[in-house]
Design a protein around this motif. Structure first.
Motif, mmCIF file in Angstrom:
data_model
loop_
_atom_site.group_PDB
_atom_site.id
_atom_site.type_symbol
_atom_site.label_atom_id
_atom_site.label_comp_id
_atom_site.label_asym_id
_atom_site.label_seq_id
_atom_site.Cartn_x
_atom_site.Cartn_y
_atom_site.Cartn_z
ATOM 1 N N PHE A 1 -8.318 -30.380 16.332
ATOM 2 C CA PHE A 1 -9.255 -29.288 16.610
ATOM 3 C C PHE A 1 -8.780 -27.968 16.006
ATOM 4 C CE2 PHE A 1 -11.112 -31.448 20.593
ATOM 5 C CZ PHE A 1 -12.147 -31.982 19.847
ATOM 6 N N VAL A 2 -7.510 -27.667 16.169
ATOM 7 C CA VAL A 2 -6.976 -26.413 15.635
ATOM 8 C C VAL A 2 -7.078 -26.412 14.107
ATOM 9 C CG1 VAL A 2 -4.862 -25.059 15.355
ATOM 10 C CG2 VAL A 2 -5.495 -25.914 17.605
ATOM 11 N N ARG B 1 -9.195 -28.033 12.267
ATOM 12 C CA ARG B 1 -10.617 -27.910 11.904
ATOM 13 C C ARG B 1 -11.085 -26.465 12.034
ATOM 14 N NH1 ARG B 1 -15.417 -30.207 15.163
ATOM 15 N NH2 ARG B 1 -17.092 -29.942 13.679
ATOM 16 N N TYR B 2 -10.683 -25.812 13.102
ATOM 17 C CA TYR B 2 -11.071 -24.415 13.261
ATOM 18 C C TYR B 2 -10.427 -23.531 12.193
ATOM 19 C CZ TYR B 2 -13.500 -25.327 17.610
ATOM 20 O OH TYR B 2 -14.382 -25.783 18.543
ATOM 21 N N CYS B 3 -9.226 -23.872 11.760
ATOM 22 C CA CYS B 3 -8.587 -23.123 10.668
ATOM 23 C C CYS B 3 -9.388 -23.269 9.380
ATOM 24 C CB CYS B 3 -7.157 -23.611 10.445
ATOM 25 S SG CYS B 3 -6.002 -23.108 11.730
ATOM 26 N N ILE C 1 -12.583 -23.954 9.134
ATOM 27 C CA ILE C 1 -13.844 -23.214 9.311
ATOM 28 C C ILE C 1 -13.602 -21.719 9.148
ATOM 29 C CG2 ILE C 1 -15.606 -22.583 11.014
ATOM 30 C CD1 ILE C 1 -15.386 -25.485 12.066
ATOM 31 N N TYR C 2 -12.503 -21.212 9.698
ATOM 32 C CA TYR C 2 -12.183 -19.791 9.585
ATOM 33 C C TYR C 2 -11.966 -19.404 8.124
ATOM 34 C CZ TYR C 2 -9.672 -15.406 10.133
ATOM 35 O OH TYR C 2 -9.269 -14.102 10.031
ATOM 36 N N GLN D 1 -15.233 -19.252 6.341
ATOM 37 C CA GLN D 1 -15.974 -18.054 6.734
ATOM 38 C C GLN D 1 -15.436 -16.825 6.014
ATOM 39 O OE1 GLN D 1 -18.615 -18.205 8.814
ATOM 40 N NE2 GLN D 1 -19.006 -16.063 8.406
#
Length: 165
Positions: free
Chosen positions: A68-69, A71-73, A75-76, A79
């Motif tokens: 999860f971490v 994946r969020y990295c 996505i960040y 962005q």
């Protein structure tokens, strides 16, 4: 007679074979000890299984958290790149608008005349001094050799087209 030691007590007649069981209590003790050891082994196995389950659940939770971490990295970072591209686009649009304004400024005929007269020391055109030329007439003569080469190239080209198609 008082029996002080039950282990050494002989039942029955001594002439006949006695029914003496000297190790009966030891056997019971050994069986009970064996049962206790089996119980301890079972409990140890159960504890081990519980520990393995707990460690498995903890490691699984850790792996899912890392995924999860990560994946969020990702996505960040995407962005951030998107924001950077948007700012670049807005800057290019502003620059494009500025260039359009300058183009309108330079497209003015009066500005062009002023630049030609002042900076380039050109003289305004006089209509009376204009010379007219007839461009319909051929001023350059084509030699026959050039015409023949041109015809041969066309013939060669047409032959190739016929062969290919």
């Amino acid at each position: 007679m008082i029996v002080t030691n039950k282990d050494s007590y002989i039942h029955g007649n001594t002439v006949l074979q006695p029914e003496y069981v000297p190790y009966e209590e030891e056997r019971r003790y050994e069986e009970e000890a064996k049962k206790e050891r089996l119980k301890k082994l079972r409990k140890a196995k159960q504890r081990l299984k519980k520990k393995v389950k707990v460690i498995r659940n903890i490691s699984l939770s850790f792996i899912i958290g890392i995924i999860f971490v990560g994946r969020y990295c990702i996505i960040y970072n995407m962005q951030m790149e998107l924001n950077l591209v948007k700012t670049n686009i807005s800057e290019l649009n502003k620059e494009n608008d500025n260039l359009k304004v300058e183009l309108v400024k330079y497209n003015n005929l009066q500005y062009i005349e002023e630049t030609a007269i002042n900076k380039l020391q050109m003289v305004p055109a006089d209509k009376g001094a204009a010379i007219y030329a007839n461009l319909d007439k051929e001023n350059v003569k084509i030699t026959e050799k050039k015409v023949q080469d041109k015809i041969e190239k066309e013939n060669l080209w047409s032959k190739l087209k016929k062969i290919i198609f």
